[in-house]
Motif scaffolding. Structure first.
Motif, PDB file in Angstrom:
ATOM      1  N   THR A  72     -16.495 -51.394 110.067  1.00  0.00           N
ATOM      2  CA  THR A  72     -15.040 -51.273 110.235  1.00  0.00           C
ATOM      3  C   THR A  72     -14.302 -51.752 108.986  1.00  0.00           C
ATOM      4  O   THR A  72     -13.363 -51.093 108.511  1.00  0.00           O
ATOM      5  N   LEU A  73     -14.717 -52.892 108.428  1.00  0.00           N
ATOM      6  CA  LEU A  73     -14.075 -53.404 107.213  1.00  0.00           C
ATOM      7  C   LEU A  73     -14.245 -52.419 106.060  1.00  0.00           C
ATOM      8  O   LEU A  73     -13.278 -52.139 105.323  1.00  0.00           O
ATOM      9  N   LEU A  74     -15.440 -51.866 105.894  1.00  0.00           N
ATOM     10  CA  LEU A  74     -15.651 -50.900 104.816  1.00  0.00           C
ATOM     11  C   LEU A  74     -14.819 -49.645 105.036  1.00  0.00           C
ATOM     12  O   LEU A  74     -14.302 -49.063 104.080  1.00  0.00           O
ATOM     13  N   GLY A  75     -14.683 -49.218 106.293  1.00  0.00           N
ATOM     14  CA  GLY A  75     -13.844 -48.066 106.586  1.00  0.00           C
ATOM     15  C   GLY A  75     -12.393 -48.309 106.212  1.00  0.00           C
ATOM     16  O   GLY A  75     -11.722 -47.438 105.653  1.00  0.00           O
ATOM     17  N   VAL A  76     -11.889 -49.511 106.497  1.00  0.00           N
ATOM     18  CA  VAL A  76     -10.505 -49.854 106.157  1.00  0.00           C
ATOM     19  C   VAL A  76     -10.324 -49.895 104.642  1.00  0.00           C
ATOM     20  O   VAL A  76      -9.330 -49.381 104.097  1.00  0.00           O
ATOM     21  N   LEU A  77     -11.292 -50.483 103.923  1.00  0.00           N
ATOM     22  CA  LEU A  77     -11.171 -50.596 102.467  1.00  0.00           C
ATOM     23  C   LEU A  77     -11.256 -49.230 101.788  1.00  0.00           C
ATOM     24  O   LEU A  77     -10.483 -48.941 100.868  1.00  0.00           O
ATOM     25  N   THR A  78     -12.184 -48.393 102.233  1.00  0.00           N
ATOM     26  CA  THR A  78     -12.427 -47.131 101.528  1.00  0.00           C
ATOM     27  C   THR A  78     -11.536 -45.991 102.005  1.00  0.00           C
ATOM     28  O   THR A  78     -11.286 -45.045 101.253  1.00  0.00           O
ATOM     29  N   GLN A  79     -11.046 -46.053 103.249  1.00  0.00           N
ATOM     30  CA  GLN A  79     -10.185 -44.984 103.766  1.00  0.00           C
ATOM     31  C   GLN A  79      -8.706 -45.295 103.582  1.00  0.00           C
ATOM     32  O   GLN A  79      -7.878 -44.389 103.627  1.00  0.00           O
TER      33      GLN A  79
ATOM     34  N   TYR B  46      -9.897 -43.059  99.490  1.00  0.00           N
ATOM     35  CA  TYR B  46      -9.709 -41.729 100.081  1.00  0.00           C
ATOM     36  C   TYR B  46      -8.293 -41.502 100.606  1.00  0.00           C
ATOM     37  O   TYR B  46      -7.961 -40.385 101.000  1.00  0.00           O
ATOM     38  N   SER B  47      -7.462 -42.519 100.608  1.00  0.00           N
ATOM     39  CA  SER B  47      -6.086 -42.322 101.066  1.00  0.00           C
ATOM     40  C   SER B  47      -5.277 -41.488 100.085  1.00  0.00           C
ATOM     41  O   SER B  47      -4.328 -40.813 100.465  1.00  0.00           O
ATOM     42  N   ASP B  48      -5.654 -41.544  98.784  1.00  0.00           N
ATOM     43  CA  ASP B  48      -4.939 -40.734  97.796  1.00  0.00           C
ATOM     44  C   ASP B  48      -5.882 -39.834  97.002  1.00  0.00           C
ATOM     45  O   ASP B  48      -5.474 -39.253  95.994  1.00  0.00           O
TER      46      ASP B  48
ATOM     47  N   GLN C  23     -13.017 -37.220  92.764  1.00  0.00           N
ATOM     48  CA  GLN C  23     -11.665 -37.579  92.326  1.00  0.00           C
ATOM     49  C   GLN C  23     -11.504 -39.096  92.212  1.00  0.00           C
ATOM     50  O   GLN C  23     -10.818 -39.580  91.309  1.00  0.00           O
ATOM     51  N   ILE C  24     -12.129 -39.846  93.135  1.00  0.00           N
ATOM     52  CA  ILE C  24     -12.068 -41.303  93.050  1.00  0.00           C
ATOM     53  C   ILE C  24     -12.727 -41.785  91.759  1.00  0.00           C
ATOM     54  O   ILE C  24     -12.192 -42.638  91.052  1.00  0.00           O
ATOM     55  N   CYS C  25     -13.874 -41.202  91.423  1.00  0.00           N
ATOM     56  CA  CYS C  25     -14.572 -41.584  90.193  1.00  0.00           C
ATOM     57  C   CYS C  25     -13.743 -41.257  88.956  1.00  0.00           C
ATOM     58  O   CYS C  25     -13.695 -42.049  88.001  1.00  0.00           O
ATOM     59  N   GLU C  26     -13.085 -40.102  88.962  1.00  0.00           N
ATOM     60  CA  GLU C  26     -12.290 -39.698  87.799  1.00  0.00           C
ATOM     61  C   GLU C  26     -11.068 -40.582  87.615  1.00  0.00           C
ATOM     62  O   GLU C  26     -10.618 -40.806  86.484  1.00  0.00           O
TER      63      GLU C  26
END
Length: 613
Positions: free
Chosen positions: A198-205, A250-252, A258-261
């Motif tokens: 859940t914590l990883l989902g909140v951080l990454t999403q 992933y929110s933007d 795209q995150i890597c770039e």
């Protein structure tokens, strides 16, 4: 490793008060950028500059404060002290630029500048006008090398002066020319239902959880994980930070590419299983994926329960630095959260751990925690947060953004000079691509088109193959360097010939294999006595196989906490082992650690005969 760490595995380590072990003094024992200390004292602080103890001496304007100090500036490392940078000459400016390049190289793309500090660590401070001019010069220096700067914090220094003076801490970040982004791998540990996914989902999403686990759904790989809500496999999630320290997720961004770039720093989270029946998967993730550090998640409402103590013991045994996150604070009263934190502090200070807990409650604490965590293996930051309300979530992001690479540039360069060695941890078949392997490059450099050999097979052979393409964090990559994780496409190479635990190495290495090896071990826990003929599952890097104890040197049997040199024999097939590699073995509640001291190398044709095929 202190044999008393066995208490964490045997369930006999009860929370109890007591003095901290080594590292129970000042936090600021590292070289630069950490806690402040006064001359003649060992006090430390996690926030602004402290006032020293009053004593007779210099006294101006009614003040009699000792000047606060940082540790003296180190020649190595990525921390630089500058008293001021006001209108330097051209020659001086070029020298400062060269110096910045050196600090960035030492920090593998990150450097911290302390403005208003002398080389001996004395916090002099600057007036506002001088500070603005110094920051302007620092910005010019960063532009010259193609870096970006971010002000981390400002602190007032008020000793022996009626005029307010400040010191400013600045982060300088530049992605090295031979890399796409800075990379940090974080393994996520903790008991089942503590909220890891859940914590990883909140951080990454970029979206808070609804209290019923919605944030974790995108992280699960199997249907039974979605149905049970429990992770059973190893998954990878990424969180990026741009050059200004802003979160990229992933929110933007629609895709990982795209995150890597958009990112100059990438945090790769290795989400491990919390349930005891998936312990072997968790151990494999810790030993094979070589995380830089670990995040130990503890639920505020249950405290240290289930596999929490065992995961803590694994991190200590494998010498993986870790920090702690206390989750679900929205479900508890403040008193319950404080009780859980005190319980953690007691366990961390016990003889088997020798850790110095550092509770993070502000941005200033988060900056200090990141620097101290990188400098001292004894410091363990503790965060208290909620994935539902978002309370204190930003403090964890500040910490991850500032946390520097935990290996220095010299170690990295030495590894890159060696021959290529890639550990095979995962095997896939991808339509229109063919066979793909995932893992970590232990040493050397791997490029598209390289010819390598993979093995050992069951009969001890190494097979030739070609690296067709490389991907890191789901984006294309032409060159892979030591310490980096990636997936390699092998074209039409037969997947049936591959298995987890193999290595892909340069043909010039002439790799040796073994079915019998010796290791110096510490028996962390065993219910009775550990004897000849006992079978255990051995973990050495990405190798995981059952082995039998053939001989215990100088002893007939071992009990919990005892050390010995033991000879093991693999039961199924030979493996590629290196002397000095860390070893962990288990069987039920039995657990032990050690390192390989000797391998009995065998030729390719002898493997089947020695294993009894």
């Amino acid at each position: 490793m202190d044999s008393r760490v066995s208490e964490l595995f045997g369930g006999c380590c009860r929370p109890a008060g007591g003095p901290a072990g080594s590292g129970g003094g000042a936090v600021g024992g590292g070289s630069g950028g950490g806690g402040l200390k006064t001359r003649g004292g060992s006090g430390s602080c996690s926030g602004g500059a402290p006032k020293g103890k009053k004593k007779s001496g210099r006294n101006r304007g009614g003040k009699a404060n000792n000047p606060p100090y940082l540790p003296p500036e180190a020649e190595d490392g990525n921390i630089e002290y500058k008293l001021k940078l006001v209108n330097p000459s051209q020659y001086r400016f070029e020298h400062l630029v060269t110096q910045m390049k050196w600090r960035l190289q030492e920090g593998r793309g990150e450097a911290v500048y302390q403005i208003g500090v002398e080389d001996n660590g004395l916090l002099v401070g600057l007036a506002d006008e001088e500070m603005r001019a110094s920051l302007k010069t620092l910005h010019r220096m960063a532009e010259k090398v193609g870096a970006d700067i971010t002000v981390l914090r400002e602190r007032e220094v008020d000793y022996d002066s009626d005029v307010p003076r400040k010191i400013t801490e600045v982060l300088v970040r530049k992605v090295p020319d031979n890399q796409q982004f800075l990379d940090l791998r974080v393994a996520v540990l903790g008991n089942v239902d503590s909220g890891k996914s859940t914590l990883l989902g909140v951080l990454t999403q970029g979206e808070l959880d609804n209290g019923r686990g919605r944030a974790r759904l995108n992280l699960f790989r199997h249907l039974h994980e979605i149905q049970s809500g429990r992770t059973s496999s190893i998954s990878f999630e990424i969180l990026g930070f741009n050059s200004r320290g802003e979160v990229v997720n992933y929110s933007d961004s629609r895709t990982a590419e795209q995150i890597c770039e958009s990112s100059s720093k990438m945090i790769t989270f290795i989400d491990l299983a919390g349930h005891h029946k998936y312990l072997r998967t968790t151990i494999f993730g810790l030993t094979s994926y070589c995380p830089d550090c670990a995040l130990l998640l503890v639920s505020a409402n249950t405290g240290i329960a289930g596999t929490t103590r065992e995961h803590l013991g694994l991190a200590l045994a494998l010498k993986v630095p870790f920090f702690i996150v206390v989750s679900k604070v929205d479900l508890c009263s403040k008193a319950t959260v404080e009780r859980t934190v005190r319980q953690l502090e007691r366990v961390l200070k016990q003889p088997g751990c020798h850790k110095l807990p550092l509770l993070v409650t502000s941005d200033d604490d988060a900056v200090t925690a990141a620097q101290q965590f990188a400098q001292s293996p004894n410091v363990t930051p503790i965060f208290t947060l909620s994935s539902v309300s978002g309370e204190s979530l930003d403090l964890l992001k500040v910490f991850l953004n500032i946390l520097p690479p935990l290996t220095n540039s010299k170690e990295q360069e030495e590894l890159m000079q060696q021959l290529t060695e890639f550990q095979v941890d995962e095997i896939y078949t991808v339509p229109e691509v063919g066979t793909v392997v995932g893992g970590t490059l232990s040493s050397g450099i791997c490029r598209e088109g390289d010819q390598l050999v993979v093995g050992p097979t069951d009969d001890g052979r190494f097979l030739e193959l070609k690296v067709c393409s490389i991907q890191r964090n789901r984006s294309a990559c032409r060159v892979l360097r030591a310490g980096q994780a990636a997936t390699l496409a092998l074209g039409d190479f037969d997947r049936a010939l591959l298995r987890k635990g193999m290595v892909m190495v340069s043909p010039e290495m002439n790799p040796t294999i073994c079915s019998v090896f010796e290791a110096e071990i510490v028996l962390l826990f065993h219910a009775t006595t550990f004897r000849r003929g006992f079978q255990v599952t051995v973990h050495v890097g990405n190798v995981r196989q059952t082995a039998v104890v053939e001989k215990i040197h100088a002893k007939d049997k071992l009990r919990t906490g005892e050390k010995a040199v033991v000879r093991f024999r693999f039961l199924k097939h030979p493996e590629y082992l290196k002397v000095g590699a860390k070893l962990l073995f288990r069987e039920g509640v039995t657990k032990g650690i050690g390192h390989v001291t000797d391998v009995q190398a065998i030729a390719a044709g002898e493997a089947q005969a020695r294993l009894g095929f």
